[in-house]
Enzyme design. Structure first.
Site, PDB file in Angstrom:
ATOM      1  N   CYS A   1       9.899  -1.431   8.501  1.00 44.62           N
ATOM      2  CA  CYS A   1      10.813  -1.222   7.191  1.00 44.62           C
ATOM      3  C   CYS A   1      11.972  -0.129   7.373  1.00 44.62           C
ATOM      4  CB  CYS A   1      10.155  -0.791   6.074  1.00 44.62           C
ATOM      5  SG  CYS A   1       8.660  -1.847   5.644  1.00 44.62           S
TER       6      CYS A   1
ATOM      7  N   ASN B   1       9.164  -6.763  -1.168  1.00 47.09           N
ATOM      8  CA  ASN B   1       9.524  -5.948  -0.209  1.00 47.09           C
ATOM      9  C   ASN B   1       9.980  -7.106   0.951  1.00 47.09           C
ATOM     10  OD1 ASN B   1       9.172  -4.369   2.190  1.00 47.09           O
ATOM     11  ND2 ASN B   1       7.136  -3.582   1.612  1.00 47.09           N
TER      12      ASN B   1
ATOM     13  N   HIS C   1      13.797   2.464   0.591  1.00 50.00           N
ATOM     14  CA  HIS C   1      13.104   1.154   0.828  1.00 50.00           C
ATOM     15  C   HIS C   1      12.314   0.522  -0.285  1.00 50.00           C
ATOM     16  CE1 HIS C   1      10.708  -1.863   2.927  1.00 50.00           C
ATOM     17  NE2 HIS C   1       9.530  -1.252   2.720  1.00 50.00           N
TER      18      HIS C   1
HETATM   19  N1  ACO Z   1      -3.934  -8.893  -8.539  1.00 48.91           N
HETATM   20  C1  ACO Z   1      -4.822  -8.319  -9.344  1.00 48.91           C
HETATM   21  N2  ACO Z   1      -5.615  -7.233  -8.596  1.00 48.91           N
HETATM   22  C2  ACO Z   1      -5.226  -6.664  -7.488  1.00 48.91           C
HETATM   23  C3  ACO Z   1      -4.508  -7.237  -6.493  1.00 48.91           C
HETATM   24  C4  ACO Z   1      -3.608  -8.226  -7.311  1.00 48.91           C
HETATM   25  N3  ACO Z   1      -2.483  -9.025  -6.340  1.00 48.91           N
HETATM   26  N4  ACO Z   1      -4.430  -6.752  -5.607  1.00 48.91           N
HETATM   27  C5  ACO Z   1      -5.183  -5.511  -5.552  1.00 48.91           C
HETATM   28  N5  ACO Z   1      -5.989  -5.638  -6.847  1.00 48.91           N
HETATM   29  C6  ACO Z   1      -6.993  -4.725  -7.241  1.00 48.91           C
HETATM   30  C7  ACO Z   1      -7.878  -4.294  -6.253  1.00 48.91           C
HETATM   31  O1  ACO Z   1      -8.645  -5.382  -5.787  1.00 48.91           O
HETATM   32  C8  ACO Z   1      -8.563  -3.099  -6.561  1.00 48.91           C
HETATM   33  O2  ACO Z   1      -9.688  -3.523  -7.571  1.00 48.91           O
HETATM   34  P1  ACO Z   1     -10.832  -2.676  -7.660  1.00 48.91           P
HETATM   35  O3  ACO Z   1     -10.492  -1.460  -7.892  1.00 48.91           O
HETATM   36  O4  ACO Z   1     -11.685  -3.611  -8.456  1.00 48.91           O
HETATM   37  O5  ACO Z   1     -11.540  -2.592  -6.051  1.00 48.91           O
HETATM   38  C9  ACO Z   1      -7.584  -2.706  -7.876  1.00 48.91           C
HETATM   39  O6  ACO Z   1      -6.427  -3.647  -7.954  1.00 48.91           O
HETATM   40  C10 ACO Z   1      -6.656  -1.433  -7.196  1.00 48.91           C
HETATM   41  O7  ACO Z   1      -6.208  -1.709  -5.890  1.00 48.91           O
HETATM   42  P2  ACO Z   1      -5.508  -0.708  -5.132  1.00 48.91           P
HETATM   43  O8  ACO Z   1      -5.070  -1.067  -3.725  1.00 48.91           O
HETATM   44  O9  ACO Z   1      -5.962   0.609  -5.316  1.00 48.91           O
HETATM   45  O10 ACO Z   1      -4.033  -0.749  -5.641  1.00 48.91           O
HETATM   46  P3  ACO Z   1      -2.975   0.152  -5.940  1.00 48.91           P
HETATM   47  O11 ACO Z   1      -2.480   0.694  -6.982  1.00 48.91           O
HETATM   48  O12 ACO Z   1      -2.899   1.196  -4.658  1.00 48.91           O
HETATM   49  O13 ACO Z   1      -1.533  -0.797  -5.486  1.00 48.91           O
HETATM   50  C11 ACO Z   1      -0.373  -1.614  -3.448  1.00 48.91           C
HETATM   51  C12 ACO Z   1      -1.636  -1.624  -4.306  1.00 48.91           C
HETATM   52  C13 ACO Z   1       0.551  -2.306  -4.423  1.00 48.91           C
HETATM   53  C14 ACO Z   1      -0.527  -2.340  -2.142  1.00 48.91           C
HETATM   54  C15 ACO Z   1       0.040  -0.282  -3.506  1.00 48.91           C
HETATM   55  O14 ACO Z   1      -1.082   0.853  -2.764  1.00 48.91           O
HETATM   56  C16 ACO Z   1       1.266   0.038  -2.310  1.00 48.91           C
HETATM   57  O15 ACO Z   1       2.409  -0.318  -2.744  1.00 48.91           O
HETATM   58  N6  ACO Z   1       0.932   0.977  -1.251  1.00 48.91           N
HETATM   59  C17 ACO Z   1       2.351   1.227  -0.455  1.00 48.91           C
HETATM   60  C18 ACO Z   1       2.617  -0.035   0.575  1.00 48.91           C
HETATM   61  C19 ACO Z   1       3.623   0.515   1.485  1.00 48.91           C
HETATM   62  O16 ACO Z   1       4.320   1.619   1.244  1.00 48.91           O
HETATM   63  N7  ACO Z   1       3.828   0.150   2.616  1.00 48.91           N
HETATM   64  C20 ACO Z   1       4.743   0.640   3.488  1.00 48.91           C
HETATM   65  C21 ACO Z   1       5.944  -0.216   3.652  1.00 48.91           C
HETATM   66  S1  ACO Z   1       5.641  -1.893   3.680  1.00 48.91           S
HETATM   67  C22 ACO Z   1       6.102  -2.438   5.444  1.00 48.91           C
HETATM   68  O17 ACO Z   1       6.471  -1.743   6.505  1.00 48.91           O
HETATM   69  C23 ACO Z   1       6.100  -3.906   5.508  1.00 48.91           C
END
Ligand code: ACO
Length: 329
Positions: free
Chosen positions: A116, A286, A256
């Site tokens: 990214c 993204n 980003h």
């Molecule tokens: N729909 C419904 N529920 C979901 C979904 C979905 N699509 N995806 C995950 N959940 C659930 C999980 O199963 C979890 O349930 P549980 O508590 O029963 O286990 C709950 O939601 C919370 O999951 P988390 O992973 O803790 O959710 P979070 O708030 O962290 O959001 C996300 C996830 C959106 C991926 C976030 O962590 C994020 O954006 N992280 C950073 C990503 C990033 O910066 N990447 C780097 C750049 S990208 C690149 O380089 C390509």
């Protein structure tokens, strides 16, 4: 020969595939909801490239617009760089494929592998070539077909990604506007937080890797979240310091577009109001290296970044990599 230390963006171009996949569409494919995706990520829809539409094809479309905008011909381009984690194939490079497509036969061509942060890394490479007088007309593209490495059975990741391409032409500048500073960083120790396990020399493709979905993006989202906020903020502040500025000087932050909550947290740390932070994640998700590229171009096209404004790009991604760039428009 007059060598300029300042590099300017003199042409821009975006391309997005036609097909739109909404959160409601995703509700029919996996166990998710529009409400979860919107509140947890800020994404409402994303673009999906056609099956026969490759990264190089999207890159070439954005590139043609940028070259035209700069008032150049493809034959004027001396270097083509494509930042991508979704190359058409391992080799030839996607940049070589773009060169053939746009007929820029006087150019050298290379791909940049910084996930990214690839577009900001590309700006820094271009700046070194321009500041040393090696090249005067450089084409930089951030292009991704992320949906080709997305596991459509994994709700943790498949709601996040989209396809698209953003390009610019970079040339020496002879006034004080242009790229003011660039700061890059990386931490290879945390590479396992975001990667594709198979398909490289470490784990070549076989039936088992395909069966186990090891050719798709694996991500530890919540661990990345914290690092992303810290590194994107630190990089922006560091790049501003390099040219004697502070976050107060920012007219538009172009971060980003991984998650609206990351973007808001970075904006808050830099004490910026929402109007001073550009987002396009709601429409496109993204797009890795194409996110900053297309967001910057869009902000300029919409007049959200105007002549004389200070724009700051700040990126974070797989590697881990990060980088920020201060531009006086
Ligand atoms: N729909 C419904 N529920 C979901 C979904 C979905 N699509 N995806 C995950 N959940 C659930 C999980 O199963 C979890 O349930 P549980 O508590 O029963 O286990 C709950 O939601 C919370 O999951 P988390 O992973 O803790 O959710 P979070 O708030 O962290 O959001 C996300 C996830 C959106 C991926 C976030 O962590 C994020 O954006 N992280 C950073 C990503 C990033 O910066 N990447 C780097 C750049 S990208 C690149 O380089 C390509």
């Amino acid at each position: 020969m007059k060598i300029s230390k300042i590099m300017k963006i003199t042409g821009i171009g975006n391309y997005f595939p036609k097909k739109i996949l909404t959160n409601n569409d995703l509700e029919k494919m996996i166990d998710t909801s529009d409400e979860w995706i919107t509140t947890r990520t800020g994404i409402k829809q994303r673009r999906i490239a056609a099956e026969d539409e490759s990264t190089s094809a999207m890159a070439a479309k954005a590139a043609r617009k940028a070259i035209k905008g700069a008032g150049l011909k493809p034959s004027d381009i001396e270097l083509i760089m494509v930042a991508t984690i979704t190359p058409d194939m391992n080799f030839p490079s996607t940049a070589c494929l773009v060169q053939a497509e746009i007929k820029a036969f006087n150019a050298a061509s290379l791909d940049i592998g910084a996930a990214c942060s690839g577009y900001v890394y590309g700006l820094s490479i271009a700046r070194a070539y321009i500041a040393s007088g090696v090249y005067k007309n450089i084409l930089l593209i951030g292009a991704e077909k992320l949906t080709s490495i997305t596991d459509w059975t994994d709700r943790n990741t498949c709601v996040l990604f989209g396809d698209g391409a953003g390009a610019c032409v970079l040339q020496p500048g002879y006034t004080n506007s242009g790229i003011q500073s660039i700061l890059l960083g990386s931490d290879g120790r945390k590479g396992g937080l975001l990667y594709i396990p198979a398909g490289g020399s470490k784990m070549p493709s076989n039936q088992q890797t395909v069966n186990e979905h090891l050719h798709f993006i694996k991500m530890k989202g919540s661990e990345l979240f914290k690092v992303a906020v810290t590194k994107m903020t630190e990089a922006a502040v560091g790049a501003l310091e390099m040219c004697g500025m502070t976050p107060d000087d920012i007219d538009m932050l172009v971060p980003h577009q991984a998650n609206i909550r990351i973007i808001r947290a970075v904006g808050k740390k830099l004490k910026l109001s929402d109007e001073r932070v550009y987002t396009n994640i709601e429409h496109y998700g993204n797009m890795s290296s194409a996110s900053i590229a297309t967001a910057l171009n869009e902000a300029v096209i919409k007049g959200r970044i105007r002549k004389g404004n200070i724009a700051v790009l700040t990126a974070f991604g797989g590697g881990l990599t990060w980088g920020a760039c201060v531009i006086k428009w």
